[in-house]
Design an enzyme around this catalytic site. Structure first.
Site, mmCIF file in Angstrom:
data_model
loop_
_atom_site.group_PDB
_atom_site.id
_atom_site.type_symbol
_atom_site.label_atom_id
_atom_site.label_comp_id
_atom_site.label_asym_id
_atom_site.label_seq_id
_atom_site.Cartn_x
_atom_site.Cartn_y
_atom_site.Cartn_z
ATOM 1 N N TYR A 127 -10.737 5.060 14.851
ATOM 2 C CA TYR A 127 -9.768 5.520 13.833
ATOM 3 C C TYR A 127 -9.650 7.051 13.861
ATOM 4 C CZ TYR A 127 -7.575 5.599 9.162
ATOM 5 O OH TYR A 127 -6.725 5.787 8.099
ATOM 6 N N LEU B 257 -19.853 0.997 14.059
ATOM 7 C CA LEU B 257 -20.563 2.124 14.666
ATOM 8 C C LEU B 257 -20.269 2.085 16.164
ATOM 9 C CD1 LEU B 257 -24.015 1.903 12.846
ATOM 10 C CD2 LEU B 257 -22.183 3.561 12.463
ATOM 11 N N GLY C 196 0.807 -1.226 0.000
ATOM 12 C CA GLY C 196 0.000 0.000 0.000
ATOM 13 C C GLY C 196 0.836 1.269 0.000
HETATM 14 P P1 NAD Z 1 -2.596 -1.072 4.324
HETATM 15 O O1 NAD Z 1 -3.503 -1.815 5.245
HETATM 16 O O2 NAD Z 1 -2.644 -1.395 2.865
HETATM 17 O O3 NAD Z 1 -1.091 -1.184 4.823
HETATM 18 C C1 NAD Z 1 -0.754 -0.977 6.181
HETATM 19 C C2 NAD Z 1 0.552 -1.711 6.486
HETATM 20 O O4 NAD Z 1 0.846 -1.500 7.871
HETATM 21 C C3 NAD Z 1 0.427 -3.227 6.271
HETATM 22 O O5 NAD Z 1 1.528 -3.724 5.535
HETATM 23 C C4 NAD Z 1 0.399 -3.783 7.692
HETATM 24 O O6 NAD Z 1 0.958 -5.071 7.791
HETATM 25 C C5 NAD Z 1 1.236 -2.744 8.430
HETATM 26 N N1 NAD Z 1 0.956 -2.777 9.866
HETATM 27 C C6 NAD Z 1 -0.259 -2.776 10.474
HETATM 28 N N2 NAD Z 1 -0.096 -2.880 11.790
HETATM 29 C C7 NAD Z 1 1.234 -2.967 12.044
HETATM 30 C C8 NAD Z 1 2.004 -3.111 13.222
HETATM 31 N N3 NAD Z 1 1.440 -3.217 14.424
HETATM 32 N N4 NAD Z 1 3.351 -3.150 13.098
HETATM 33 C C9 NAD Z 1 3.956 -3.058 11.886
HETATM 34 N N5 NAD Z 1 3.264 -2.935 10.738
HETATM 35 C C10 NAD Z 1 1.924 -2.893 10.820
HETATM 36 O O7 NAD Z 1 -2.920 0.459 4.577
HETATM 37 P P2 NAD Z 1 -2.697 1.744 3.621
HETATM 38 O O8 NAD Z 1 -3.980 2.037 2.945
HETATM 39 O O9 NAD Z 1 -1.467 1.610 2.845
HETATM 40 O O10 NAD Z 1 -2.520 2.862 4.745
HETATM 41 C C11 NAD Z 1 -1.260 3.320 5.210
HETATM 42 C C12 NAD Z 1 -1.492 4.451 6.202
HETATM 43 O O11 NAD Z 1 -2.247 5.484 5.580
HETATM 44 C C13 NAD Z 1 -2.275 4.039 7.442
HETATM 45 O O12 NAD Z 1 -1.779 4.762 8.554
HETATM 46 C C14 NAD Z 1 -3.670 4.496 7.120
HETATM 47 O O13 NAD Z 1 -4.436 4.718 8.275
HETATM 48 C C15 NAD Z 1 -3.391 5.773 6.377
HETATM 49 N N6 NAD Z 1 -4.482 6.232 5.499
HETATM 50 C C16 NAD Z 1 -4.860 5.523 4.411
HETATM 51 C C17 NAD Z 1 -5.885 6.005 3.617
HETATM 52 C C18 NAD Z 1 -6.327 5.288 2.371
HETATM 53 O O14 NAD Z 1 -7.207 5.802 1.685
HETATM 54 N N7 NAD Z 1 -5.756 4.151 2.016
HETATM 55 C C19 NAD Z 1 -6.523 7.198 3.949
HETATM 56 C C20 NAD Z 1 -6.126 7.892 5.065
HETATM 57 C C21 NAD Z 1 -5.082 7.412 5.836
#
Ligand code: NAD
Length: 462
Positions: free
Chosen positions: A368, A308, A227
């Site tokens: 969140y 929710l 991601g």
């Molecule tokens: P994703 O779920 O595709 O990837 C998240 C990664 O973090 C995964 O590889 C997971 O294994 C790793 N991870 C989770 N918990 C962990 C832990 N305890 N220790 C180590 N690694 C851990 O998510 P994404 O969509 O790529 O999101 C990345 C960041 O961006 C996150 O903080 C998410 O909240 C934020 N975000 C994403 C979006 C979106 O639209 N995708 C929007 C706003 C914010």
């Protein structure tokens, strides 16, 4: 695949989509790519900081020369077409740093009107203004905020992937302090940032712009296996960083792939471990040398456990707050207070990822939103705490970005999230990555304590 992209791929589909009133998502200019057309500079009684910054970037500004009225076509009601600039600009930089009075806002209108329909696709409107804290008097302070209203509206009215952003210049900032910001905004790196406003002050430590800003520097990225995190790792890698990619042990294979691709190293670590900070430093020292120090830590790992509030149990609450906020605080606390091999460099960058859910709230995401609004609070508090150290703390707040996390959202909601922004599409993980790389750049230490939304100017919390 985005359903609208599929529809617009065929003539019949395009016809149906247009009839249904769905916007054709424009393809955005991305990467370290400047606009094709000239960068027009409009100056409004400023001290020339816009011109000086463009000069530093090696850009010769074009003049805002209007076409002649006799060359303008008329519509079916005989109305003359709005004025345009003679040469179609790729960008316009409006230096409004000298604007203090309400009547001077007219100058911004006059400069921007010709570009509203006369800018190249993925063009740029960039407004520079003086921060309200650096001007005297009620009118000047009100006018500074008025410019913010202009910027947000221009972002909504521009078409074809063009964006508008406003940079408030803080007291004492010079061209060299603005260069990294103006370069980011002009280039395709800022493709999904629109309608945003942030503040730039004097650099904490002066650095010149560099094509490989992270060469010889270690950057730690959590959640790097996939991601947005994988895109962050690749973007920093492109810009020369030695990347330490951190993720859960169960993501080990994907993590190793990202790290190997970049010639970096992989650290399998659950960031909620009490000793996560210590283990990161120990890994950096053992894999990259006892003298190695962390230039930037990118707190990207994050999870959602949506329900929710009426159905939200303690477990879902605790896990989201621990991964998204508490772990980041513990790691920062260790790195900031321990001068150990592999620890934080004296001059360093700390960046986190908030979310538009943290800005505006989102149904089903109390946990969140609490964690992500918390990340923003942390940035603001740490800025003050670290004011005397050459360390900056910033965050980005992504809107809807196309990843596995958002692929799990039900289809209709996903389509709504995608369309309800000024660019009519979801962002790419690289858009978040580019903004973080800009914030972590050596020449960006004038940008401190900011939360920049990477959301295509999403209506949520706008
Ligand atoms: P994703 O779920 O595709 O990837 C998240 C990664 O973090 C995964 O590889 C997971 O294994 C790793 N991870 C989770 N918990 C962990 C832990 N305890 N220790 C180590 N690694 C851990 O998510 P994404 O969509 O790529 O999101 C990345 C960041 O961006 C996150 O903080 C998410 O909240 C934020 N975000 C994403 C979006 C979106 O639209 N995708 C929007 C706003 C914010």
């Amino acid at each position: 695949m985005d359903i609208l992209e599929t529809l617009y791929g065929t003539r019949a589909g395009k016809f149906v989509a247009n009839k249904a009133g769905l916007a054709d998502p424009p393809r955005l200019r991305r990467g370290r790519v400047l606009p094709t057309g000239p960068v027009v500079l409009g100056e409004l009684d400023g001290a020339g900081i816009g011109r000086a910054t463009l000069e530093l970037l090696g850009i010769t500004p074009g003049q805002p020369t209007l076409d002649l009225p006799e060359n303008r076509t008329r519509d079916e009601n005989g109305r003359e077409q709005a004025p345009r600039y003679v040469t179609k600009p790729g960008a316009i930089v409006v230096d409004a740093t000298g604007v203090r009075e309400i009547v001077q806002l007219e100058g911004i209108r006059a400069l921007l009107r010709p570009v509203m329909r006369g800018l190249e696709p993925s063009g740029r409107v960039i407004i520079l203004a003086t921060d309200a804290s650096a001007v005297e008097g009620l009118e000047a302070k009100a006018v500074a905020q008025g410019i913010d209203g202009i910027n947000r509206t221009v972002g909504k009215e521009l078409r074809a992937g063009s964006t508008s952003n406003l940079v408030f210049v803080k007291e004492g900032a010079k061209a060299g302090d603005l260069a990294s910001t103006l370069s980011f905004l002009l280039e395709g790196r800022s493709a999904f940032v629109s309608g945003q406003t942030w503040r730039v002050g004097p650099q904490k430590v002066a650095h010149d712009l560099d094509a490989k800003p992270f060469a010889g520097r270690v950057v730690v990225v959590t959640g790097a296996a996939r991601g947005i995190g994988a895109a962050i790792a690749r973007t920093f890698g492109r810009d020369g960083a030695t990347v330490v990619a951190v993720d859960m042990p169960q993501s080990g294979d994907a993590l190793a792939k990202v790290a190997n691709e970049l010639g970096g190293s992989a650290l399998q670590l659950d960031i909620t471990a009490a000793d996560a900070g210590e283990r990161i430093a120990a890994h950096v020292a053992s894999r990259h040398g006892a003298d190695a120090r962390i230039w930037a830590i990118v707190h990207n790992a994050g999870i959602t456990r949506d329900k929710l509030l009426a159905n939200l149990d303690e477990k879902r609450w605790a896990s989201v707050l621990d991964v998204n906020l508490a772990a980041e605080m513990r790691i920062n606390a260790f790195l900031l207070s321990h001068d150990v091999p592999g620890g934080l460099a004296e001059e360093a960058r700390i960046v986190g990822i908030a979310s538009t859910s943290g800005v505006a709230g989102n149904k089903g995401q109390t946990n969140y939103a609490a964690s992500k609004a918390g990340v923003m609070g942390l940035v603001w508090a740490m800025r003050d705490e670290l004011a005397d150290r050459p360390i900056t703390v910033n965050a980005v707040a992504p809107g809807f970005i196309e990843t596995e996390m958002t692929a799990a959202i039900p289809f209709i909601s996903r389509e709504i999230f995608r369309r309800t922004n000024s660019l009519s599409q979801g962002g790419d993980p690289v858009d978040v990555a580019e903004t973080l790389a800009y914030l972590c750049g050596p020449a960006s230490s004038g940008v401190d304590g900011q939360v920049i939304r990477v959301c295509g100017q999403n209506l949520v919390g706008a």
